[in-house]
Design an enzyme around this catalytic site. Structure first.
Site, short mmCIF file in Angstrom:
data_model
loop_
_atom_site.label_atom_id
_atom_site.label_comp_id
_atom_site.label_asym_id
_atom_site.label_seq_id
_atom_site.Cartn_x
_atom_site.Cartn_y
_atom_site.Cartn_z
N PHE A 149 20.85 29.42 7.59
CA PHE A 149 19.95 30.44 8.12
C PHE A 149 19.52 31.46 7.08
O PHE A 149 18.49 32.10 7.22
CB PHE A 149 20.62 31.18 9.30
N LYS A 173 15.94 19.55 8.15
CA LYS A 173 16.62 20.04 9.37
C LYS A 173 16.98 21.48 9.10
O LYS A 173 17.97 21.79 8.45
CB LYS A 173 17.88 19.20 9.62
N GLU A 176 19.10 26.53 13.17
CA GLU A 176 18.61 26.84 14.54
C GLU A 176 18.25 28.32 14.66
O GLU A 176 17.55 28.71 15.58
CB GLU A 176 19.68 26.56 15.60
N SER A 226 27.96 26.54 5.23
CA SER A 226 29.34 27.01 5.06
C SER A 226 30.22 25.87 4.53
O SER A 226 29.91 24.69 4.71
CB SER A 226 29.87 27.51 6.40
N CYS A 281 24.54 33.74 -0.49
CA CYS A 281 25.68 33.04 -1.07
C CYS A 281 25.98 33.54 -2.47
O CYS A 281 27.02 33.24 -3.02
CB CYS A 281 25.41 31.54 -1.11
N GLU A 381 35.31 34.36 3.42
CA GLU A 381 33.89 34.67 3.20
C GLU A 381 33.43 35.44 4.43
O GLU A 381 33.53 34.95 5.56
CB GLU A 381 33.06 33.39 3.05
P1 NAD Z 1 26.29 26.69 8.65
O1 NAD Z 1 27.26 25.87 7.92
O2 NAD Z 1 26.70 27.25 9.98
O3 NAD Z 1 24.94 25.86 8.95
C1 NAD Z 1 24.27 25.17 7.93
C2 NAD Z 1 23.55 23.97 8.54
O4 NAD Z 1 24.52 23.08 9.10
C3 NAD Z 1 22.60 24.34 9.67
O5 NAD Z 1 21.43 23.58 9.57
C4 NAD Z 1 23.39 23.99 10.93
O6 NAD Z 1 22.57 23.58 11.99
C5 NAD Z 1 24.27 22.85 10.47
N1 NAD Z 1 25.58 22.81 11.15
C6 NAD Z 1 26.33 23.88 11.56
N2 NAD Z 1 27.49 23.46 12.10
C7 NAD Z 1 27.50 22.11 12.02
C8 NAD Z 1 28.42 21.10 12.39
N3 NAD Z 1 29.59 21.42 12.95
N4 NAD Z 1 28.11 19.82 12.16
C9 NAD Z 1 26.94 19.48 11.58
N5 NAD Z 1 26.01 20.41 11.20
C10 NAD Z 1 26.29 21.70 11.41
O7 NAD Z 1 25.83 27.85 7.67
P2 NAD Z 1 24.94 29.14 7.98
O8 NAD Z 1 25.74 30.11 8.77
O9 NAD Z 1 23.61 28.73 8.50
O10 NAD Z 1 24.70 29.70 6.51
C11 NAD Z 1 25.60 30.55 5.85
C12 NAD Z 1 26.55 29.79 4.96
O11 NAD Z 1 25.80 29.05 3.99
C13 NAD Z 1 27.46 30.68 4.15
O12 NAD Z 1 28.73 30.10 4.10
C14 NAD Z 1 26.83 30.70 2.76
O13 NAD Z 1 27.71 30.99 1.71
C15 NAD Z 1 26.31 29.32 2.69
N6 NAD Z 1 25.26 29.21 1.70
C16 NAD Z 1 25.57 28.61 0.51
C17 NAD Z 1 24.61 28.52 -0.47
C18 NAD Z 1 24.94 27.87 -1.78
O14 NAD Z 1 24.03 27.69 -2.57
N7 NAD Z 1 26.16 27.49 -2.05
C19 NAD Z 1 23.32 29.03 -0.26
C20 NAD Z 1 23.04 29.62 0.97
C21 NAD Z 1 24.03 29.70 1.94
#
Ligand code: NAD
Length: 496
Positions: A149, A173, A176, A226, A281, A381
């Site tokens: 997000f 994808k 949401e 994450s 991040c 985090e």
């Molecule tokens: P998230 O892991 O909740 O969601 C990321 C994606 O995974 C979304 O599209 C979501 O729909 C999907 N998803 C969520 N739960 C899932 C599951 N159980 N099974 C399959 N798909 C699933 O992350 P977020 O809250 O949207 O974003 C924040 C996180 O992203 C933080 O941990 C941040 O550090 C990380 N992030 C990392 C970087 C990097 O470059 N390393 C960059 C941006 C964000």
């Protein structure tokens, strides 16, 4: 109320699944849209579109592909204000920050415009007598991009411009929580002349993700999110034989040595700690104050952080809301836990008076000093506007804390000592390092990615690693026959 759909074959697609999720403006708490959540059949329909479009797109000339990319770049540059407004409306970040995100994505589009040079192969004449060898890089097929997000435009743009430029077709994808940017980008591709089916959007949750991971037509997956989900995506995707790069979470430390310019270090800590409400991040979440600098540094950071205006990102504010109420409450609970565990709350964002609607998801800048490394505010985090200060005795203790951390995304050191800085970038076990630079996000022509639990897979995003991720190499050995090549020879081919 608007319905936010998928994008397939160059147009919106409502899907057949009845499942939906509300999309909320975090600055008002008002639900602004209903997002279609894909079922398996919807996911298969979108993947099929990418599969059908692939053969023609991979054989489209580089000249034509780059013309479309240049057109996309021009349109994005002209209309980036529109995209920034969409980001602010669903993510909450302030307008200037949203525009910054679009600009960083634009840089990857510009990098991808140079694809003819980036995928150029090599040629060796007479490797053996009258035998030549050349290498080529070819696209993989339909690929998936699954994004978080916190950067609804930039993170997808780390991947899809390069994937498309290299001749792949894409299924994006998005998160949401802020899905509308993806459809705006899809329409822009359409306007730029990209053939239908080359760029598709699949809205959804785990159901959509699992189908992308399992479907044999998807050849590679670029994931950002994450750490637990990144690990899951990497394991499930690679188990099915796919190429996967899965970028995960972070806990970025900023080391301040006693010789640093403390004003510059304090500016940097505040910008990197509270920009985008800490939902980056590459945000700095821990300051390691080395030796005697602690009291003065904390005072300077607090003095600056107090001036931050928290509020609606469409107004004249510095820091927006958190993305959802649940996330806001979760971040606030870490502040409660840190305080109960004995950290001193130097600045408390829990009661902030925001310049925005009463139902916005507000949390002001928060500084916790004397944080212990056993406290949850240090170990986890948090992804919010909470800056922890840990006091350490010397450089070695600071380095050990950074290297012992399970994450390895970004880090920074502030010092005027070139030798100390050099030692740090040599010894630190982190993928992106800043020297007097608090958010060392590499330019598009370098690659972005962390180490340890911040990245699963071999390839970082964009730069030459991104080009290699979205292509595979082939070496071709050629001989144009003439009568001198006749005769049988069953031995292993040797160069003559
Ligand atoms: P998230 O892991 O909740 O969601 C990321 C994606 O995974 C979304 O599209 C979501 O729909 C999907 N998803 C969520 N739960 C899932 C599951 N159980 N099974 C399959 N798909 C699933 O992350 P977020 O809250 O949207 O974003 C924040 C996180 O992203 C933080 O941990 C941040 O550090 C990380 N992030 C990392 C970087 C990097 O470059 N390393 C960059 C941006 C964000």
């Amino acid at each position: 109320m608007q319905t936010i759909a998928h994008w397939l074959d160059g147009k919106p697609f409502a899907g057949t699944s009845p499942a939906t999720a509300p999309v909320t403006n975090p600055a008002t708490g008002v639900v602004t849209g209903q997002l279609a959540l894909a079922g398996v059949e919807d996911a298969r329909a979108v993947i099929a579109s990418a599969k059908t479009a692939f053969p023609e797109w991979r054989d489209t000339s580089l000249a034509r592909r780059t013309q479309i990319l240049f057109r996309f770049r021009e349109l994005l540059n002209e209309r980036k204000e529109e995209l920034a407004k969409l980001i602010t409306a669903e993510h909450g970040k302030v307008h200037s920050d949203a525009l910054g995100e679009v600009n960083r994505g634009l840089e990857v589009v510009e990098f991808a415009c140079g694809v003819p040079h980036l995928i150029k192969g090599g040629f060796t004449e007479n490797a053996s007598t009258k035998v030549d060898i050349f290498s080529i890089r070819q696209p993989l097929g339909p690929v998936a991009v699954i994004s978080p997000f916190n950067f609804p435009a930039m993170v997808p743009m780390w991947f899809f411009p390069i994937a498309i430029a290299a001749g792949n077709t894409v299924v994006l994808k998005p998160s949401e929580k802020d899905p509308s940017s993806s459809l705006w980008l899809a329409e822009l591709w359409h306007e730029a002349g990209l053939p239908a089916g080359v760029f598709n959007v699949l809205q959804g949750d785990k159901v959509a993700v699992d189908e992308l991971l399992d479907n044999p037509h998807i050849k590679a997956v670029s994931f950002v999110g994450s750490t637990p989900v990144a690990k899951y995506v990497y394991q499930r995707g690679t188990a099915g034989g796919k190429r996967v790069q899965a970028l995960g979470g972070a806990k970025n430390h900023m080391v301040v040595l006693p010789d640093a310019d403390l004003d510059l270090a304090a500016d940097a800590a505040v910008n990197a700690g509270f920009g985008s409400a800490g939902e980056r991040c590459m945000a700095i979440s821990v300051v390691l104050a080395v030796g005697a600098v602690g009291d003065e540094l904390v005072a300077k950071i607090a003095e600056r952080a107090k001036t931050i205006k928290t509020g609606d990102g469409t107004r004249d504010t510095d820091m927006g809301p958190l993305v959802t109420r649940e996330h806001r409450d979760r971040v606030a609970s870490y502040i409660d836990a840190g305080e109960s565990a004995g950290a001193s709350v130097v600045l408390d964002g829990r009661g902030v008076e925001a310049d925005g609607a009463a139902d916005g998801f507000w949390l002001g800048p928060t500084i916790l000093d004397h944080v212990g490394t056993e406290m949850s505010v240090y170990t986890d985090e948090i992804f919010g506007p909470v800056l922890s200060v840990v006091r350490v005795d010397g450089y070695d203790e600071a380095l050990a804390l950074v290297n012992d951390n399970p994450y390895g995304n970004g880090t920074a050191i502030f010092t005027n000592d070139g030798g100390a800085a050099r030692r740090f970038h040599n010894e630190v076990e982190v993928g992106m390092v800043g020297i007097n630079v608090p958010i060392p996000v590499p330019m598009a022509y370098y690659s972005f990615g962390g180490w340890k639990n911040s990245l699963f897979g071999d390839s970082h995003a964009h730069g030459i690693e991104g080009v290699h991720f979205f292509t595979r190499g082939k070496a071709v050995t050629t001989r144009w026959l003439d009568p001198s090549h006749g005769g049988l020879e069953l031995g292993f081919p040797q160069n003559k």
